[in-house]
Scaffold this motif. Structure first.
Motif, PDB file in Angstrom:
ATOM      1  N   TYR A  65      -4.143  -6.252  14.685  1.00  0.00           N
ATOM      2  CA  TYR A  65      -5.276  -6.081  13.906  1.00  0.00           C
ATOM      3  C   TYR A  65      -6.750  -6.543  14.750  1.00  0.00           C
ATOM      4  O   TYR A  65      -7.775  -6.588  13.869  1.00  0.00           O
ATOM      5  CB  TYR A  65      -5.217  -6.796  12.460  1.00  0.00           C
ATOM      6  CG  TYR A  65      -3.879  -6.272  11.850  1.00  0.00           C
ATOM      7  CD1 TYR A  65      -4.017  -4.933  11.403  1.00  0.00           C
ATOM      8  CD2 TYR A  65      -2.955  -6.908  11.615  1.00  0.00           C
ATOM      9  CE1 TYR A  65      -2.747  -4.500  10.866  1.00  0.00           C
ATOM     10  CE2 TYR A  65      -1.803  -6.570  10.967  1.00  0.00           C
ATOM     11  CZ  TYR A  65      -1.707  -5.396  10.681  1.00  0.00           C
ATOM     12  OH  TYR A  65      -0.634  -4.599   9.919  1.00  0.00           O
ATOM     13  N   ILE A  78      -9.877  -3.981  14.623  1.00  0.00           N
ATOM     14  CA  ILE A  78      -9.402  -2.724  14.022  1.00  0.00           C
ATOM     15  C   ILE A  78     -10.457  -2.466  13.107  1.00  0.00           C
ATOM     16  O   ILE A  78     -11.277  -3.376  12.515  1.00  0.00           O
ATOM     17  CB  ILE A  78      -8.059  -3.158  13.257  1.00  0.00           C
ATOM     18  CG1 ILE A  78      -7.490  -1.727  12.590  1.00  0.00           C
ATOM     19  CG2 ILE A  78      -8.157  -4.000  11.915  1.00  0.00           C
ATOM     20  CD1 ILE A  78      -6.250  -1.873  12.045  1.00  0.00           C
ATOM     21  N   GLU A  79     -10.632  -0.961  12.634  1.00  0.00           N
ATOM     22  CA  GLU A  79     -11.673  -0.677  11.834  1.00  0.00           C
ATOM     23  C   GLU A  79     -11.338  -0.966  10.334  1.00  0.00           C
ATOM     24  O   GLU A  79      -9.879  -0.586  10.011  1.00  0.00           O
ATOM     25  CB  GLU A  79     -11.839   0.872  11.842  1.00  0.00           C
ATOM     26  CG  GLU A  79     -12.544   1.200  13.135  1.00  0.00           C
ATOM     27  CD  GLU A  79     -12.419   2.856  13.226  1.00  0.00           C
ATOM     28  OE1 GLU A  79     -12.458   3.450  12.276  1.00  0.00           O
ATOM     29  OE2 GLU A  79     -12.068   3.302  14.174  1.00  0.00           O
ATOM     30  N   LYS A 115      -9.447   1.498   8.191  1.00  0.00           N
ATOM     31  CA  LYS A 115      -7.979   1.498   8.293  1.00  0.00           C
ATOM     32  C   LYS A 115      -7.237   0.600   7.506  1.00  0.00           C
ATOM     33  O   LYS A 115      -6.151   1.004   6.924  1.00  0.00           O
ATOM     34  CB  LYS A 115      -7.532   1.344   9.929  1.00  0.00           C
ATOM     35  CG  LYS A 115      -8.147   2.671  10.484  1.00  0.00           C
ATOM     36  CD  LYS A 115      -7.503   2.502  12.068  1.00  0.00           C
ATOM     37  CE  LYS A 115      -7.992   3.805  12.767  1.00  0.00           C
ATOM     38  NZ  LYS A 115      -8.133   3.546  14.161  1.00  0.00           N
ATOM     39  N   GLU A 144      -7.600   1.940   3.825  1.00  0.00           N
ATOM     40  CA  GLU A 144      -6.552   3.057   3.616  1.00  0.00           C
ATOM     41  C   GLU A 144      -4.982   2.612   3.471  1.00  0.00           C
ATOM     42  O   GLU A 144      -4.471   3.115   2.694  1.00  0.00           O
ATOM     43  CB  GLU A 144      -6.312   4.081   4.940  1.00  0.00           C
ATOM     44  CG  GLU A 144      -5.876   5.299   4.740  1.00  0.00           C
ATOM     45  CD  GLU A 144      -6.322   6.209   3.398  1.00  0.00           C
ATOM     46  OE1 GLU A 144      -7.253   6.515   3.632  1.00  0.00           O
ATOM     47  OE2 GLU A 144      -5.567   6.457   2.639  1.00  0.00           O
ATOM     48  N   LYS A 145      -4.653   1.513   4.142  1.00  0.00           N
ATOM     49  CA  LYS A 145      -3.471   1.009   3.974  1.00  0.00           C
ATOM     50  C   LYS A 145      -3.373   0.343   2.453  1.00  0.00           C
ATOM     51  O   LYS A 145      -2.238   0.355   1.939  1.00  0.00           O
ATOM     52  CB  LYS A 145      -3.079  -0.282   4.965  1.00  0.00           C
ATOM     53  CG  LYS A 145      -2.827   0.236   6.580  1.00  0.00           C
ATOM     54  CD  LYS A 145      -2.721  -0.706   7.489  1.00  0.00           C
ATOM     55  CE  LYS A 145      -2.582  -0.301   8.784  1.00  0.00           C
ATOM     56  NZ  LYS A 145      -1.145  -0.109   9.259  1.00  0.00           N
TER      57      LYS A 145
END
Ligand SMILES: [Zn+2]
Length: 165
Positions: free
Chosen positions: A74, A77-78, A81, A84-85
């Protein structure tokens, strides 16, 4: 008799330190600013507060539990994303997001003109609709860490629902 519906509320809060020369990501949008937010990910305080609000509504702990900042997966990480998870978890539990309300606390820059783009960007994930995302912003009247421009904070509440109990 109407169809039974289960609704749950969730609340999220996040803070990031501000530092000169760092990028400032808020709501998935890169905002021109002298200072940016520091963090393990892209330090998007609004997305983190929204993720925590959704996880809270699902009663699934918090963002640090699912995406630990000690995990190299992570790093950088954007946050979109991660969101979205979290949307995947909403779907897995057969809920939909009804609406989100949020407030950002920062002294500067002024972010009002970026709010429509933030809404549009956030709505690109599967569980959110643009018209159901509210983003507000306030200064803290130069008081506290946000007022001194040492940090940025965000609060979010979310309502999730599912039909049939
Ligand atoms: Zn955060």
């Amino acid at each position: 008799m109407g169809m039974l519906m289960k609704i749950k509320v969730g609340f999220g809060f996040d803070v990031h330190k501000l530092k000169e020369g760092e990028p400032l990501w808020i709501g998935g949008v890169n905002i021109p600013s002298e200072k940016g937010a520091v963090g393990h990910s892209d330090a998007d305080v609004l997305i983190h507060a929204i993720c925590d609000a959704i996880l809270g509504a699902l009663n699934l702990r918090d963002i640090g539990f699912h995406f630990p900042n000690t995990d190299p997966e992570y790093k950088g990480i954007e946050s979109m994303k991660l969101l979205e998870k979290v949307c995947d978890m909403v779907r897995e539990h057969k809920y939909t997001v009804n609406n989100i309300d949020s407030t950002l606390c920062l002294e500067k820059p002024k972010i009002s003109e970026y709010i429509p783009l933030m809404k549009k960007t956030l709505a690109s994930v599967s569980c959110l609709n643009e018209e159901d995302i509210s983003i507000k912003a306030t200064t803290t009247e130069k008081l506290g860490f946000t007022g001194r421009e040492e940090g940025i904070a965000a609060y979010a509440v979310v309502l999730i629902k599912k039909h049939g109990i």
